[in-house]
Design a protein around this motif. Structure first.
Motif, PDB file in Angstrom:
ATOM      1  N   ILE A  72       1.195  14.105 -64.773  1.00 49.58           N
ATOM      2  CA  ILE A  72       0.975  15.074 -63.696  1.00 49.58           C
ATOM      3  C   ILE A  72       1.753  16.340 -64.034  1.00 49.58           C
ATOM      4  O   ILE A  72       2.946  16.273 -64.352  1.00 49.58           O
ATOM      5  CB  ILE A  72       1.447  14.513 -62.338  1.00 49.58           C
ATOM      6  N   ALA A  73       1.091  17.481 -63.970  1.00 54.73           N
ATOM      7  CA  ALA A  73       1.747  18.762 -64.259  1.00 54.73           C
ATOM      8  C   ALA A  73       2.829  19.024 -63.207  1.00 54.73           C
ATOM      9  O   ALA A  73       2.550  19.024 -62.019  1.00 54.73           O
ATOM     10  CB  ALA A  73       0.728  19.893 -64.256  1.00 54.73           C
ATOM     11  N   LYS A  74       4.049  19.231 -63.669  1.00 57.25           N
ATOM     12  CA  LYS A  74       5.158  19.533 -62.753  1.00 57.25           C
ATOM     13  C   LYS A  74       5.414  21.024 -62.676  1.00 57.25           C
ATOM     14  O   LYS A  74       5.755  21.531 -61.615  1.00 57.25           O
ATOM     15  CB  LYS A  74       6.421  18.803 -63.191  1.00 57.25           C
ATOM     16  N   ASP A  75       5.291  21.712 -63.801  1.00 57.32           N
ATOM     17  CA  ASP A  75       5.507  23.154 -63.830  1.00 57.32           C
ATOM     18  C   ASP A  75       4.453  23.798 -64.716  1.00 57.32           C
ATOM     19  O   ASP A  75       4.047  23.229 -65.721  1.00 57.32           O
ATOM     20  CB  ASP A  75       6.900  23.500 -64.374  1.00 57.32           C
ATOM     21  N   VAL A  76       4.044  24.990 -64.330  1.00 52.40           N
ATOM     22  CA  VAL A  76       3.103  25.779 -65.111  1.00 52.40           C
ATOM     23  C   VAL A  76       3.668  27.188 -65.214  1.00 52.40           C
ATOM     24  O   VAL A  76       3.923  27.828 -64.190  1.00 52.40           O
ATOM     25  CB  VAL A  76       1.701  25.822 -64.458  1.00 52.40           C
ATOM     26  N   LEU A  77       3.925  27.656 -66.431  1.00 49.30           N
ATOM     27  CA  LEU A  77       4.473  28.997 -66.644  1.00 49.30           C
ATOM     28  C   LEU A  77       3.382  29.924 -67.142  1.00 49.30           C
ATOM     29  O   LEU A  77       2.657  29.595 -68.088  1.00 49.30           O
ATOM     30  CB  LEU A  77       5.608  28.949 -67.671  1.00 49.30           C
ATOM     31  N   ARG A  78       3.273  31.073 -66.517  1.00 47.37           N
ATOM     32  CA  ARG A  78       2.321  32.117 -66.912  1.00 47.37           C
ATOM     33  C   ARG A  78       3.036  33.458 -66.848  1.00 47.37           C
ATOM     34  O   ARG A  78       3.998  33.620 -66.107  1.00 47.37           O
ATOM     35  CB  ARG A  78       1.140  32.167 -65.948  1.00 47.37           C
ATOM     36  N   ASN A  79       2.514  34.413 -67.584  1.00 44.40           N
ATOM     37  CA  ASN A  79       3.014  35.795 -67.521  1.00 44.40           C
ATOM     38  C   ASN A  79       4.520  35.893 -67.689  1.00 44.40           C
ATOM     39  O   ASN A  79       5.187  36.639 -66.981  1.00 44.40           O
ATOM     40  CB  ASN A  79       2.598  36.445 -66.191  1.00 44.40           C
ATOM     41  N   CYS A  80       5.060  35.122 -68.621  1.00 41.56           N
ATOM     42  CA  CYS A  80       6.494  35.151 -68.908  1.00 41.56           C
ATOM     43  C   CYS A  80       6.731  36.035 -70.138  1.00 41.56           C
ATOM     44  O   CYS A  80       5.859  36.138 -71.005  1.00 41.56           O
ATOM     45  CB  CYS A  80       7.007  33.753 -69.210  1.00 41.56           C
ATOM     46  N   PRO A  81       7.907  36.647 -70.237  1.00 45.44           N
ATOM     47  CA  PRO A  81       8.208  37.430 -71.435  1.00 45.44           C
ATOM     48  C   PRO A  81       8.067  36.558 -72.686  1.00 45.44           C
ATOM     49  O   PRO A  81       8.557  35.433 -72.729  1.00 45.44           O
ATOM     50  CB  PRO A  81       9.665  37.858 -71.229  1.00 45.44           C
ATOM     51  N   GLY A  82       7.342  37.063 -73.678  1.00 44.19           N
ATOM     52  CA  GLY A  82       7.152  36.342 -74.934  1.00 44.19           C
ATOM     53  C   GLY A  82       5.940  35.424 -74.954  1.00 44.19           C
ATOM     54  O   GLY A  82       5.564  34.935 -76.005  1.00 44.19           O
ATOM     55  N   LEU A  83       5.337  35.192 -73.807  1.00 46.16           N
ATOM     56  CA  LEU A  83       4.161  34.328 -73.733  1.00 46.16           C
ATOM     57  C   LEU A  83       2.911  35.183 -73.884  1.00 46.16           C
ATOM     58  O   LEU A  83       2.746  36.177 -73.182  1.00 46.16           O
ATOM     59  CB  LEU A  83       4.140  33.583 -72.394  1.00 46.16           C
ATOM     60  N   LEU A  84       2.055  34.808 -74.813  1.00 47.63           N
ATOM     61  CA  LEU A  84       0.839  35.580 -75.056  1.00 47.63           C
ATOM     62  C   LEU A  84      -0.058  35.600 -73.824  1.00 47.63           C
ATOM     63  O   LEU A  84      -0.172  34.592 -73.123  1.00 47.63           O
ATOM     64  CB  LEU A  84       0.055  34.977 -76.224  1.00 47.63           C
ATOM     65  N   PRO A  85      -0.687  36.733 -73.546  1.00 40.72           N
ATOM     66  CA  PRO A  85      -1.634  36.783 -72.422  1.00 40.72           C
ATOM     67  C   PRO A  85      -2.751  35.760 -72.617  1.00 40.72           C
ATOM     68  O   PRO A  85      -3.237  35.563 -73.719  1.00 40.72           O
ATOM     69  CB  PRO A  85      -2.179  38.216 -72.484  1.00 40.72           C
ATOM     70  N   GLY A  86      -3.139  35.107 -71.522  1.00 42.11           N
ATOM     71  CA  GLY A  86      -4.201  34.125 -71.595  1.00 42.11           C
ATOM     72  C   GLY A  86      -3.729  32.723 -71.942  1.00 42.11           C
ATOM     73  O   GLY A  86      -4.537  31.820 -72.100  1.00 42.11           O
ATOM     74  N   TYR A  87      -2.414  32.534 -72.078  1.00 41.89           N
ATOM     75  CA  TYR A  87      -1.841  31.212 -72.385  1.00 41.89           C
ATOM     76  C   TYR A  87      -0.907  30.801 -71.270  1.00 41.89           C
ATOM     77  O   TYR A  87      -0.394  31.622 -70.517  1.00 41.89           O
ATOM     78  CB  TYR A  87      -1.061  31.244 -73.710  1.00 41.89           C
ATOM     79  N   CYS A  88      -0.674  29.491 -71.177  1.00 46.82           N
ATOM     80  CA  CYS A  88       0.302  28.968 -70.219  1.00 46.82           C
ATOM     81  C   CYS A  88       1.053  27.815 -70.876  1.00 46.82           C
ATOM     82  O   CYS A  88       0.593  27.240 -71.862  1.00 46.82           O
ATOM     83  CB  CYS A  88      -0.361  28.529 -68.922  1.00 46.82           C
ATOM     84  N   ILE A  89       2.195  27.504 -70.321  1.00 49.44           N
ATOM     85  CA  ILE A  89       2.988  26.356 -70.758  1.00 49.44           C
ATOM     86  C   ILE A  89       3.022  25.389 -69.597  1.00 49.44           C
ATOM     87  O   ILE A  89       3.388  25.760 -68.481  1.00 49.44           O
ATOM     88  CB  ILE A  89       4.424  26.756 -71.140  1.00 49.44           C
ATOM     89  N   ILE A  90       2.588  24.156 -69.849  1.00 48.77           N
ATOM     90  CA  ILE A  90       2.643  23.141 -68.797  1.00 48.77           C
ATOM     91  C   ILE A  90       3.691  22.092 -69.188  1.00 48.77           C
ATOM     92  O   ILE A  90       3.886  21.800 -70.366  1.00 48.77           O
ATOM     93  CB  ILE A  90       1.276  22.455 -68.592  1.00 48.77           C
ATOM     94  N   SER A  91       4.376  21.596 -68.187  1.00 47.51           N
ATOM     95  CA  SER A  91       5.351  20.521 -68.430  1.00 47.51           C
ATOM     96  C   SER A  91       5.104  19.415 -67.427  1.00 47.51           C
ATOM     97  O   SER A  91       4.508  19.609 -66.385  1.00 47.51           O
ATOM     98  CB  SER A  91       6.787  21.047 -68.320  1.00 47.51           C
ATOM     99  N   TRP A  92       5.576  18.219 -67.767  1.00 44.75           N
ATOM    100  CA  TRP A  92       5.393  17.056 -66.906  1.00 44.75           C
ATOM    101  C   TRP A  92       6.617  16.195 -66.937  1.00 44.75           C
ATOM    102  O   TRP A  92       7.511  16.368 -67.695  1.00 44.75           O
ATOM    103  CB  TRP A  92       4.150  16.244 -67.318  1.00 44.75           C
TER     104      TRP A  92
END
Length: 92
Positions: A72-92
Motif C-alpha cells: 500500500i502506498a504510504k507516501d507519494v512525492l511529486r514536484n520536489c527539487p531534483g525530481l524530474l517533471p512527470g515522475y513521482c517517488i512512491i514508498s510503502w
C-alpha cells in the motif's frame, strides 16, 4: 461506528490498484524489504492508500516471472527539487 472507521471504509473504496514491472535482478531487494520505494513516471496519478502490485519482470523474454508483492502506498512525492517533471517517488 466511529468517524475513523468510516474514513477507513471510504479510503478503501477510493483505492486504485497499480501494477509495476520490476526487473528480476532488483525484485529480491523488494522481497527482502531492503528497498521500499520506487521512482516511476507519474502516469497513474498514484495516491496515498493505493495498492501497488510489484511484479517480477523478465526482460530477456518480455514476460512476468510469476512472483508479485502487494503493498500500500504510504507516501507519494511529486514536484520536489531534483525530481524530474512527470515522475513521482512512491514508498510503502
Amino acid at each position: 461506528m466511529t468517524l475513523s472507521h468510516l474514513n477507513e471504509k471510504w479510503v478503501h473504496l477510493m483505492q486504485k490498484t497499480i501494477q509495476i514491472k520490476i526487473p528480476a535482478e532488483v525484485f529480491w531487494k523488494y522481497l527482502a524489504w531492503e528497498k521500499r520505494f520506487e521512482l516511476i513516471p507519474d502516469i497513474n496519478h498514484i495516491q496515498r492508500g493505493d495498492m501497488i502490485i510489484l511484479e517480477k519482470w523478465n526482460a530477456e523474454n518480455n514476460t512476468y516471472a510469476g512472483k508479485r508483492i502487494r503493498v500500500i502506498a504510504k507516501d507519494v512525492l511529486r514536484n520536489c527539487p531534483g525530481l524530474l517533471p512527470g515522475y513521482c517517488i512512491i514508498s510503502w
